[in-house]
Design a protein around this motif. Structure first.
Motif, PDB file in Angstrom:
ATOM      1  N   ARG A  70       0.843  -1.198   0.000  1.00 46.78           N
ATOM      2  CA  ARG A  70       0.000   0.000   0.000  1.00 46.78           C
ATOM      3  C   ARG A  70       0.876   1.245   0.000  1.00 46.78           C
ATOM      4  O   ARG A  70       2.034   1.187   0.417  1.00 46.78           O
ATOM      5  CB  ARG A  70      -0.933   0.004   1.201  1.00 46.78           C
ATOM      6  CG  ARG A  70      -0.207  -0.007   2.533  1.00 46.78           C
ATOM      7  CD  ARG A  70      -1.186  -0.187   3.683  1.00 46.78           C
ATOM      8  NE  ARG A  70      -0.500  -0.401   4.941  1.00 46.78           N
ATOM      9  CZ  ARG A  70      -0.076   0.549   5.761  1.00 46.78           C
ATOM     10  NH1 ARG A  70      -0.261   1.823   5.441  1.00 46.78           N
ATOM     11  NH2 ARG A  70       0.523   0.253   6.887  1.00 46.78           N
ATOM     12  N   PRO A  71       0.312   2.350  -0.447  1.00 47.02           N
ATOM     13  CA  PRO A  71       1.085   3.591  -0.413  1.00 47.02           C
ATOM     14  C   PRO A  71       1.136   4.147   1.004  1.00 47.02           C
ATOM     15  O   PRO A  71       0.202   3.979   1.791  1.00 47.02           O
ATOM     16  CB  PRO A  71       0.314   4.523  -1.339  1.00 47.02           C
ATOM     17  CG  PRO A  71      -1.076   3.993  -1.351  1.00 47.02           C
ATOM     18  CD  PRO A  71      -0.973   2.512  -1.114  1.00 47.02           C
ATOM     19  N   GLY A  72       2.241   4.771   1.328  1.00 48.34           N
ATOM     20  CA  GLY A  72       2.409   5.409   2.628  1.00 48.34           C
ATOM     21  C   GLY A  72       3.253   6.649   2.445  1.00 48.34           C
ATOM     22  O   GLY A  72       3.551   7.049   1.309  1.00 48.34           O
ATOM     23  N   ARG A  73       3.646   7.262   3.540  1.00 47.81           N
ATOM     24  CA  ARG A  73       4.527   8.413   3.425  1.00 47.81           C
ATOM     25  C   ARG A  73       5.487   8.448   4.597  1.00 47.81           C
ATOM     26  O   ARG A  73       5.166   8.005   5.701  1.00 47.81           O
ATOM     27  CB  ARG A  73       3.752   9.708   3.323  1.00 47.81           C
ATOM     28  CG  ARG A  73       3.061  10.152   4.555  1.00 47.81           C
ATOM     29  CD  ARG A  73       2.436  11.539   4.398  1.00 47.81           C
ATOM     30  NE  ARG A  73       1.924  11.964   5.676  1.00 47.81           N
ATOM     31  CZ  ARG A  73       2.645  12.575   6.603  1.00 47.81           C
ATOM     32  NH1 ARG A  73       3.904  12.868   6.383  1.00 47.81           N
ATOM     33  NH2 ARG A  73       2.108  12.899   7.758  1.00 47.81           N
ATOM     34  N   ASN A  74       6.645   8.987   4.350  1.00 48.17           N
ATOM     35  CA  ASN A  74       7.650   9.176   5.384  1.00 48.17           C
ATOM     36  C   ASN A  74       7.201  10.364   6.220  1.00 48.17           C
ATOM     37  O   ASN A  74       7.097  11.477   5.700  1.00 48.17           O
ATOM     38  CB  ASN A  74       9.012   9.434   4.740  1.00 48.17           C
ATOM     39  CG  ASN A  74      10.110   9.610   5.752  1.00 48.17           C
ATOM     40  OD1 ASN A  74       9.881  10.046   6.867  1.00 48.17           O
ATOM     41  ND2 ASN A  74      11.320   9.277   5.333  1.00 48.17           N
ATOM     42  N   GLY A  78       7.732  13.650   4.400  1.00 50.61           N
ATOM     43  CA  GLY A  78       6.498  13.772   3.639  1.00 50.61           C
ATOM     44  C   GLY A  78       6.562  13.051   2.296  1.00 50.61           C
ATOM     45  O   GLY A  78       5.604  13.053   1.538  1.00 50.61           O
ATOM     46  N   GLU A  79       7.688  12.402   2.009  1.00 53.46           N
ATOM     47  CA  GLU A  79       7.881  11.700   0.738  1.00 53.46           C
ATOM     48  C   GLU A  79       7.001  10.450   0.677  1.00 53.46           C
ATOM     49  O   GLU A  79       6.862   9.722   1.654  1.00 53.46           O
ATOM     50  CB  GLU A  79       9.355  11.304   0.616  1.00 53.46           C
ATOM     51  CG  GLU A  79       9.686  10.491  -0.614  1.00 53.46           C
ATOM     52  CD  GLU A  79      11.143  10.017  -0.590  1.00 53.46           C
ATOM     53  OE1 GLU A  79      11.481   9.241  -1.479  1.00 53.46           O
ATOM     54  OE2 GLU A  79      11.899  10.419   0.309  1.00 53.46           O
ATOM     55  N   SER A  80       6.386  10.205  -0.474  1.00 51.00           N
ATOM     56  CA  SER A  80       5.573   9.009  -0.669  1.00 51.00           C
ATOM     57  C   SER A  80       6.476   7.792  -0.817  1.00 51.00           C
ATOM     58  O   SER A  80       7.498   7.846  -1.497  1.00 51.00           O
ATOM     59  CB  SER A  80       4.705   9.141  -1.916  1.00 51.00           C
ATOM     60  OG  SER A  80       3.734  10.128  -1.714  1.00 51.00           O
ATOM     61  N   VAL A  81       6.085   6.703  -0.151  1.00 46.37           N
ATOM     62  CA  VAL A  81       6.826   5.448  -0.235  1.00 46.37           C
ATOM     63  C   VAL A  81       5.825   4.307  -0.364  1.00 46.37           C
ATOM     64  O   VAL A  81       4.660   4.445   0.012  1.00 46.37           O
ATOM     65  CB  VAL A  81       7.726   5.206   0.997  1.00 46.37           C
ATOM     66  CG1 VAL A  81       8.845   6.214   1.073  1.00 46.37           C
ATOM     67  CG2 VAL A  81       6.919   5.206   2.270  1.00 46.37           C
ATOM     68  N   LEU A  82       6.293   3.191  -0.903  1.00 44.45           N
ATOM     69  CA  LEU A  82       5.449   2.005  -1.021  1.00 44.45           C
ATOM     70  C   LEU A  82       5.744   1.102   0.167  1.00 44.45           C
ATOM     71  O   LEU A  82       6.904   0.734   0.400  1.00 44.45           O
ATOM     72  CB  LEU A  82       5.723   1.260  -2.327  1.00 44.45           C
ATOM     73  CG  LEU A  82       4.891   0.004  -2.552  1.00 44.45           C
ATOM     74  CD1 LEU A  82       3.413   0.373  -2.716  1.00 44.45           C
ATOM     75  CD2 LEU A  82       5.377  -0.743  -3.772  1.00 44.45           C
ATOM     76  N   ILE A  83       4.726   0.765   0.930  1.00 35.53           N
ATOM     77  CA  ILE A  83       4.871  -0.171   2.048  1.00 35.53           C
ATOM     78  C   ILE A  83       4.662  -1.566   1.471  1.00 35.53           C
ATOM     79  O   ILE A  83       3.623  -1.856   0.871  1.00 35.53           O
ATOM     80  CB  ILE A  83       3.862   0.131   3.165  1.00 35.53           C
ATOM     81  CG1 ILE A  83       4.092   1.544   3.698  1.00 35.53           C
ATOM     82  CG2 ILE A  83       3.955  -0.906   4.265  1.00 35.53           C
ATOM     83  CD1 ILE A  83       3.049   2.014   4.676  1.00 35.53           C
ATOM     84  N   ALA A  84       5.668  -2.415   1.618  1.00 31.05           N
ATOM     85  CA  ALA A  84       5.656  -3.744   0.999  1.00 31.05           C
ATOM     86  C   ALA A  84       4.573  -4.639   1.604  1.00 31.05           C
ATOM     87  O   ALA A  84       4.152  -4.449   2.757  1.00 31.05           O
ATOM     88  CB  ALA A  84       7.017  -4.404   1.182  1.00 31.05           C
ATOM     89  N   ALA A  85       4.150  -5.608   0.808  1.00 30.36           N
ATOM     90  CA  ALA A  85       3.206  -6.617   1.300  1.00 30.36           C
ATOM     91  C   ALA A  85       3.890  -7.412   2.404  1.00 30.36           C
ATOM     92  O   ALA A  85       5.110  -7.602   2.382  1.00 30.36           O
ATOM     93  CB  ALA A  85       2.784  -7.536   0.159  1.00 30.36           C
ATOM     94  N   ARG A  86       3.093  -7.862   3.371  1.00 32.48           N
ATOM     95  CA  ARG A  86       3.672  -8.612   4.485  1.00 32.48           C
ATOM     96  C   ARG A  86       2.612  -9.470   5.139  1.00 32.48           C
ATOM     97  O   ARG A  86       1.425  -9.326   4.877  1.00 32.48           O
ATOM     98  CB  ARG A  86       4.281  -7.660   5.508  1.00 32.48           C
ATOM     99  CG  ARG A  86       3.271  -6.726   6.134  1.00 32.48           C
ATOM    100  CD  ARG A  86       3.947  -5.648   6.971  1.00 32.48           C
ATOM    101  NE  ARG A  86       2.996  -4.671   7.432  1.00 32.48           N
ATOM    102  CZ  ARG A  86       2.387  -4.695   8.610  1.00 32.48           C
ATOM    103  NH1 ARG A  86       2.643  -5.665   9.451  1.00 32.48           N
ATOM    104  NH2 ARG A  86       1.539  -3.758   8.958  1.00 32.48           N
TER     105      ARG A  86
END
Length: 101
Positions: A70-74, A78-86
């Motif tokens: 899912r998408p997330g952010r630091n 404030g940078e967008s990051v992808l949170i890996a499947a787990r």
């Protein structure tokens, strides 16, 4: 048989304290009590790692859930990051546990 937790000194119940309770109240020697607690948690861990649900009657259910990426952010930048499947373990308390708490 009912265990008494009156001798617990910390707000959290540890594996060492569980082993001490088995020693004091059940009569297992300290080594047997520690081995019993370790084996119990190892069995739960092994079953969850294999993807099997663990149900403890009167206490609750442990289940392994697969969470999608899912998408997330630091939060710092404030940078967008992808949170890996787990895979994650969830716990659902039984009605008996909910009622007693």
């Amino acid at each position: 048989m009912e265990l008494s937790f009156d001798s617990i000194e910390t707000p959290a119940l540890t594996k060492a304290e569980l082993a001490d309770l088995l020693f004091e109240q059940i009569g297992l020697n300290k080594r047997e009590a520690k081995d019993f607690i370790d084996a119990f948690f190892e069995m739960i861990t092994r079953e969850l790692a294999a993807g099997t649900d663990v149900k403890i009657s009167g206490f609750g259910n442990f289940q392994v859930r697969t969470k999608q990426a899912r998408p997330g952010r630091n939060p710092r930048t404030g940078e967008s990051v992808l949170i890996a499947a787990r895979r994650a373990v969830t716990f659902h308390a039984s009605a008996k546990l909910k009622q007693s708490v």
